[in-house]
Write a protein that holds these residues in place. Structure first.
Motif, PDB file in Angstrom:
ATOM      1  N   ARG A   1       5.604  -2.393 -14.840  1.00 29.53           N
ATOM      2  CA  ARG A   1       6.177  -1.230 -14.166  1.00 29.53           C
ATOM      3  C   ARG A   1       5.633  -1.013 -12.753  1.00 29.53           C
ATOM      4  O   ARG A   1       6.287  -0.413 -11.933  1.00 29.53           O
ATOM      5  CB  ARG A   1       5.931   0.031 -15.010  1.00 29.53           C
ATOM      6  N   ARG A   2       4.406  -1.464 -12.460  1.00 35.03           N
ATOM      7  CA  ARG A   2       3.826  -1.046 -11.185  1.00 35.03           C
ATOM      8  C   ARG A   2       3.856  -2.143 -10.127  1.00 35.03           C
ATOM      9  O   ARG A   2       3.222  -1.996  -9.097  1.00 35.03           O
ATOM     10  CB  ARG A   2       2.390  -0.566 -11.403  1.00 35.03           C
ATOM     11  N   TYR A   3       4.614  -3.214 -10.369  1.00 36.06           N
ATOM     12  CA  TYR A   3       4.623  -4.290  -9.372  1.00 36.06           C
ATOM     13  C   TYR A   3       5.435  -3.865  -8.149  1.00 36.06           C
ATOM     14  O   TYR A   3       6.543  -3.350  -8.262  1.00 36.06           O
ATOM     15  CB  TYR A   3       5.206  -5.573  -9.974  1.00 36.06           C
ATOM     16  N   TYR A   4       4.845  -4.177  -6.998  1.00 36.64           N
ATOM     17  CA  TYR A   4       5.501  -3.861  -5.713  1.00 36.64           C
ATOM     18  C   TYR A   4       6.690  -4.778  -5.483  1.00 36.64           C
ATOM     19  O   TYR A   4       7.723  -4.386  -4.950  1.00 36.64           O
ATOM     20  CB  TYR A   4       4.438  -3.990  -4.618  1.00 36.64           C
ATOM     21  N   SER A   5       6.518  -6.038  -5.912  1.00 35.82           N
ATOM     22  CA  SER A   5       7.583  -7.000  -5.701  1.00 35.82           C
ATOM     23  C   SER A   5       7.690  -7.907  -6.932  1.00 35.82           C
ATOM     24  O   SER A   5       6.678  -8.309  -7.500  1.00 35.82           O
ATOM     25  CB  SER A   5       7.261  -7.836  -4.456  1.00 35.82           C
ATOM     26  N   ASN A   6       8.928  -8.215  -7.338  1.00 37.45           N
ATOM     27  CA  ASN A   6       9.128  -9.029  -8.537  1.00 37.45           C
ATOM     28  C   ASN A   6       9.587 -10.450  -8.206  1.00 37.45           C
ATOM     29  O   ASN A   6      10.025 -11.189  -9.074  1.00 37.45           O
ATOM     30  CB  ASN A   6      10.180  -8.380  -9.446  1.00 37.45           C
TER      31      ASN A   6
ATOM     32  N   GLY B   1       0.816  -1.217   0.000  1.00 34.54           N
ATOM     33  CA  GLY B   1       0.000   0.000   0.000  1.00 34.54           C
ATOM     34  C   GLY B   1       0.841   1.255   0.000  1.00 34.54           C
ATOM     35  O   GLY B   1       0.648   2.156  -0.835  1.00 34.54           O
ATOM     36  N   SER B   2       1.802   1.321   0.911  1.00 40.31           N
ATOM     37  CA  SER B   2       2.617   2.543   0.996  1.00 40.31           C
ATOM     38  C   SER B   2       3.483   2.704  -0.252  1.00 40.31           C
ATOM     39  O   SER B   2       3.784   3.808  -0.677  1.00 40.31           O
ATOM     40  CB  SER B   2       3.471   2.548   2.265  1.00 40.31           C
ATOM     41  N   TYR B   3       3.878   1.550  -0.856  1.00 34.34           N
ATOM     42  CA  TYR B   3       4.655   1.622  -2.100  1.00 34.34           C
ATOM     43  C   TYR B   3       3.846   2.343  -3.188  1.00 34.34           C
ATOM     44  O   TYR B   3       4.342   3.247  -3.856  1.00 34.34           O
ATOM     45  CB  TYR B   3       5.031   0.210  -2.555  1.00 34.34           C
ATOM     46  N   TYR B   4       2.573   1.960  -3.337  1.00 37.95           N
ATOM     47  CA  TYR B   4       1.743   2.594  -4.367  1.00 37.95           C
ATOM     48  C   TYR B   4       1.476   4.065  -4.044  1.00 37.95           C
ATOM     49  O   TYR B   4       1.367   4.903  -4.943  1.00 37.95           O
ATOM     50  CB  TYR B   4       0.427   1.821  -4.545  1.00 37.95           C
ATOM     51  N   GLN B   5       1.374   4.348  -2.752  1.00 35.20           N
ATOM     52  CA  GLN B   5       1.192   5.755  -2.372  1.00 35.20           C
ATOM     53  C   GLN B   5       2.440   6.564  -2.733  1.00 35.20           C
ATOM     54  O   GLN B   5       2.342   7.683  -3.237  1.00 35.20           O
ATOM     55  CB  GLN B   5       0.894   5.854  -0.871  1.00 35.20           C
ATOM     56  N   ASP B   6       3.610   5.967  -2.493  1.00 35.92           N
ATOM     57  CA  ASP B   6       4.870   6.655  -2.842  1.00 35.92           C
ATOM     58  C   ASP B   6       4.959   6.877  -4.351  1.00 35.92           C
ATOM     59  O   ASP B   6       5.353   7.954  -4.822  1.00 35.92           O
ATOM     60  CB  ASP B   6       6.077   5.837  -2.378  1.00 35.92           C
ATOM     61  N   VAL B   7       4.593   5.837  -5.124  1.00 37.65           N
ATOM     62  CA  VAL B   7       4.648   5.942  -6.593  1.00 37.65           C
ATOM     63  C   VAL B   7       3.755   7.098  -7.065  1.00 37.65           C
ATOM     64  O   VAL B   7       4.162   7.956  -7.860  1.00 37.65           O
ATOM     65  CB  VAL B   7       4.169   4.623  -7.247  1.00 37.65           C
ATOM     66  N   THR B   8       2.523   7.117  -6.540  1.00 34.81           N
ATOM     67  CA  THR B   8       1.554   8.131  -6.959  1.00 34.81           C
ATOM     68  C   THR B   8       2.035   9.537  -6.638  1.00 34.81           C
ATOM     69  O   THR B   8       2.044  10.427  -7.498  1.00 34.81           O
ATOM     70  CB  THR B   8       0.209   7.879  -6.241  1.00 34.81           C
ATOM     71  N   MET B   9       2.434   9.701  -5.389  1.00 29.26           N
ATOM     72  CA  MET B   9       2.821  11.051  -4.965  1.00 29.26           C
ATOM     73  C   MET B   9       4.108  11.495  -5.652  1.00 29.26           C
ATOM     74  O   MET B   9       4.267  12.664  -6.003  1.00 29.26           O
ATOM     75  CB  MET B   9       2.975  11.101  -3.440  1.00 29.26           C
ATOM     76  N   HIS B  10       5.036  10.560  -5.862  1.00 31.07           N
ATOM     77  CA  HIS B  10       6.278  10.893  -6.571  1.00 31.07           C
ATOM     78  C   HIS B  10       5.951  11.446  -7.961  1.00 31.07           C
ATOM     79  O   HIS B  10       6.440  12.503  -8.351  1.00 31.07           O
ATOM     80  CB  HIS B  10       7.177   9.663  -6.676  1.00 31.07           C
ATOM     81  N   GLY B  11       5.099  10.720  -8.690  1.00 27.43           N
ATOM     82  CA  GLY B  11       4.784  11.135 -10.065  1.00 27.43           C
ATOM     83  C   GLY B  11       4.117  12.489 -10.103  1.00 27.43           C
ATOM     84  O   GLY B  11       4.531  13.388 -10.847  1.00 27.43           O
TER      85      GLY B  11
END
Lengths: 189, 577
Positions: free
Chosen positions: B469-474, B70-80
């Motif tokens: 591109r949007r995967y939290y973990s690979n 969750g926080s990873y996606y929040q970071d991605v969104t806010m970064h962009g």
């Protein structure tokens, strides 16, 4: 290269405020262009159920047109240096626009009371959104009207010029034009 | 000049009364520019920090327990969102635009200084609203910077339970109002307030770029505003502009009949011109810097202006190339692929003209010039991968992979930032009266330049392997080889080094403010008017008692018979020799 004689004229003979307001009107046009585009796109979906347009909107439209007439009257007064005429025109314009905005809110209440709630159908939502966005911009013009009128009644020479009253009038005519297009779209679709 | 002078040549000037008026609620375009720069850099540092958190998760999964999906996606969104809107758009137009337009055009201030001040404070408010979303329950939205419905307004989305998405949309709406206020001011000032002799075709290219980028913004941001308002309606009032019928946990939600693709159209009608809102000012900075630091007139000025106008026009008919996989009529895809490739033509004209400006020039390897050269190759690399992605058949398999991440970071993140840094090094003496430290500048440049290539080049390869591109973990996927994990570790280490290197710039900025060498009035020998003011740095009102008169174009370098290798715009012919 590029050392040809310099132009000293302002752009198209316009003053600062005119350029500002005309570009602003362009931006507002784009805003309404997108909202009407979205409206025309969304209305093709199956769940669309058109809203019955309240007859009050015709009365409101006439009020907005009379407000425009008031502004034109005011500008002609400013041109003839007839301050009384300018003031009367401004007062007429203000009264009719206030009636227009009040009439729009009345129309919303009428629709709401008839069960056409904002979220019950996309056509309803668009009706409320489009009329509200337009009313919001009219209220913006009303704020400008208030400032100009206040200064005119105080005898501010700058505001009594045909350019100042005329520019305010241009915005109001423009709001009438926008409403004309939106209203035509609402009643024909 | 007397700070309290209220009128010049009959023009009434804003007259600051005290400290608050002079430094906080100032209407002076130079102070407002600095306010924009400071706020944009502060929020930009936050955006960079968020990217480092993302990189830590990708390079060293699970190292920080606080970074969950969750926080990873929040970071991605806010970064962009922070980087595109609140850093680059604000810094280029609010910062450089405010500082340079009146100075380069030879006027005292913007046409409407009060509206200009309001523009900054509205921008500041939008940043505060955005930052506030970090502190609400469940945090900022994690819907991705594109904010696509339906997931952006549903509660299952990271940050979706709270007010995160509302704050994001409200912040964008306020930003758009701020931008409109500033933009109307820029347009009016450019059209109306130019000094005597400053015809449109004598304006420096950066002013053309800012002018056109402002037009792009004024015409594109309303699409985002409409989309944001409708999205707020869908979220708060449960309308269905964009929301289709949705089942959640076996239950039917109240939504139904809406079109998520409609939002995509509105978003990208703004989103693609936004790329040029960022790119055009970067082009402008490069055009100025390359000419000054190569001591040569810009090649093909008229062609450059028309190329800019062409880019600005075509920018409005390419948006759907972001939506090839959204389900599009193939003929429509063909149309947008064609327009996308066509926009490469005027862009290539600009690149050729920059290269031809350098041809046989007296190139000075100053820090701004290093950034120019770095911009040229980086923009070219990023642009070439754009040709790949502009084609439908190539885009479909590469869509939503790291190839896209590599592409857009090279072309609209690293390239503009390189131009931005070049611009900051170039105009710092004009703003502060002092020079930045050259050695620190070069160290900062080389780490940033090489580092960004080490970060983004491998991403193209990872993308070709098909890593989404949007995967939290690979870690859990058979099709992703171990080499990706190794590369991700390498990229993360590089990103940390590049991130740390940015503090060299900040250190240089702060220390040079007090200890930097005193800058001569025109340290780079530039022809443009911002270096020809009476005082350096320019005072309130910019020009003393007399406004400058312009006699020539802004790139008069190496004029035969002239005593100096440059002739400023305000020097008449009889004073050249």
């Amino acid at each position: 290269m590029n050392n040809y004689p310099a132009s000293e004229k302002a752009f198209l003979g316009l003053n600062h405020a005119q350029v500002f307001v005309y570009v602003l009107m362009t931006v507002i046009s784009i805003l309404f262009l997108f909202i009407t585009n979205a409206y025309l796109f969304r209305m093709n979906f199956q769940d669309w159920s058109p809203v019955p347009i309240p007859s009050l909107l015709w009365f409101n439209t006439v009020c907005l047109a009379l407000a425009s007439v008031g502004m034109a009257w005011s500008k002609s007064g400013a041109k003839a240096a007839d301050h009384q005429k300018t003031k009367v025109g401004l007062a007429i314009a203000g009264v009719f626009v206030i009636v227009f905005v009040s009439g729009q809110t009345w129309a919303w209440q009428e629709l709401n009371a008839s069960g056409y709630f904002l979220s019950s159908n996309p056509a309803n939502t668009f009706f409320y959104l489009i009329t509200a966005l337009h009313a919001f911009h009219v209220i913006g013009g009303l704020v400008a009207w208030f400032i100009v009128t206040l200064r005119v009644f105080k005898g501010d020479a700058t505001m009594l010029q045909p350019e100042s009253v005329g520019l305010l009038g241009a915005y109001w005519h423009y709001m009438l034009l926008v409403w004309g297009v939106l209203f035509a779209m609402l009643i024909t679709t | 000049m007397d700070q309290n002078s209220a009128t010049y040549e009959g023009q009434k000037m804003y007259d600051p009364k005290g400290w608050w008026d002079t430094y906080v609620f100032s209407q002076d375009h130079k102070v407002i520019a600095l306010q924009y720069v400071c706020v944009a850099l502060a929020i930009g540092l936050t955006g960079m920090f968020l990217s480092l958190l993302m990189r830590m998760q990708l390079g060293f999964p699970g190292l920080f327990e606080s970074i969950d999906a969750g926080s990873y996606y929040q970071d991605v969104t806010m970064h962009g969102m922070i980087m595109v809107i609140y850093l680059l758009t604000a810094l280029f137009l609010g910062g450089f635009g405010n500082y340079l337009i009146p100075l380069m055009l030879g006027c005292r201030d913007m046409a409407f200084p009060f509206v200009n001040m309001l523009s900054f404070w509205m921008y500041f408010l939008s940043v505060i609203i955005l930052v506030a979303s970090f502190f609400v329950e469940s945090g900022p939205t994690g819907a991705g910077w594109t904010l696509y419905p339906p997931q952006s307004i549903l509660e299952g989305t990271p940050g979706g339970d709270g007010a995160g998405i509302i704050l994001m949309l409200a912040s964008l709406a306020v930003f758009i109002i701020a931008f409109t206020m500033g933009g109307l001011n820029y347009i009016t000032t450019v059209l109306q307030s130019r000094a005597k002799g400053m015809t449109l075709m004598r304006m420096p290219l950066i002013i053309w770029c800012i002018f056109l980028a402002t037009f792009l913004g004024l015409l594109a941001f309303p699409a985002l505003l409409v989309g944001a308002i409708m999205l707020i309606f869908d979220r708060v009032l449960e309308t269905s502009f964009f929301m289709p019928e949705i089942f959640k946990g076996g239950e039917v939600l109240d939504y139904g009949g809406g079109s998520p693709v409609l939002f995509q159209h509105l978003f990208w009608f703004f989103g693609h011109p936004e790329v040029y809102i960022i790119a055009l000012p970067a082009f402008g900075i490069i055009s100025e810097l390359i000419s000054v630091h190569a001591r040569k007139n810009i090649f093909g000025y008229n062609m450059m202006v028309w190329a800019l106008i062409a880019i600005a026009g075509i920018a409005f008919i390419v948006w759907a190339h972001h939506m090839y996989v959204a389900g599009m009529n193939p003929y429509l895809g063909f149309f947008f692929a064609t327009t996308t490739l066509i926009i490469a033509v005027p862009t290539a004209i600009k690149v050729y003209n920059w290269v031809l400006t350098l041809w046989n020039a007296n190139i000075k390897m100053t820090v701004p010039m290093l950034y120019c050269l770095a911009f040229l190759v980086t923009f070219l690399n990023g642009g070439l991968t754009g040709l790949f992605l502009g084609n439908v058949a190539v885009d479909v398999p590469l869509s939503d992979t790291y190839f896209v991440v590599g592409h857009f970071h090279m072309v609209m993140a690293v390239s503009p930032v390189l131009a931005l840094y070049g611009g900051l090094y170039h105009w710092y003496p004009s703003v502060t009266g002092r020079m930045l430290n050259d050695t620190l500048g070069k160290i900062h440049f080389w780490i940033t330049f090489i580092g960004t290539y080490l970060i983004y080049f491998p991403m193209h390869y990872i993308g070709f392997l098909g890593v989404p591109r949007r995967y939290y973990s690979n870690e859990q996927y058979d099709f992703i080889p171990q080499s990706v994990a190794d590369l991700n570790q390498f990229i993360t280490v590089c990103a940390l080094i590049v991130g740390a290197a940015q503090f060299i710039l900040l250190y240089n900025f702060v220390v040079s403010l007090y200890k930097g060498a005193i800058a001569p009035k025109n340290p780079w020998g530039a022809c443009t008017l911002e270096w020809q003011t009476l005082e350096s740095p320019p005072g309130h009102g910019n020009w003393g008692e007399q406004l400058p008169v312009v006699y020539r174009w802004p790139y008069e370098y190496g004029l035969p018979g002239a005593t100096s290798d440059f002739v400023p715009q305000n020097v008449p012919d009889e004073q050249i020799t």
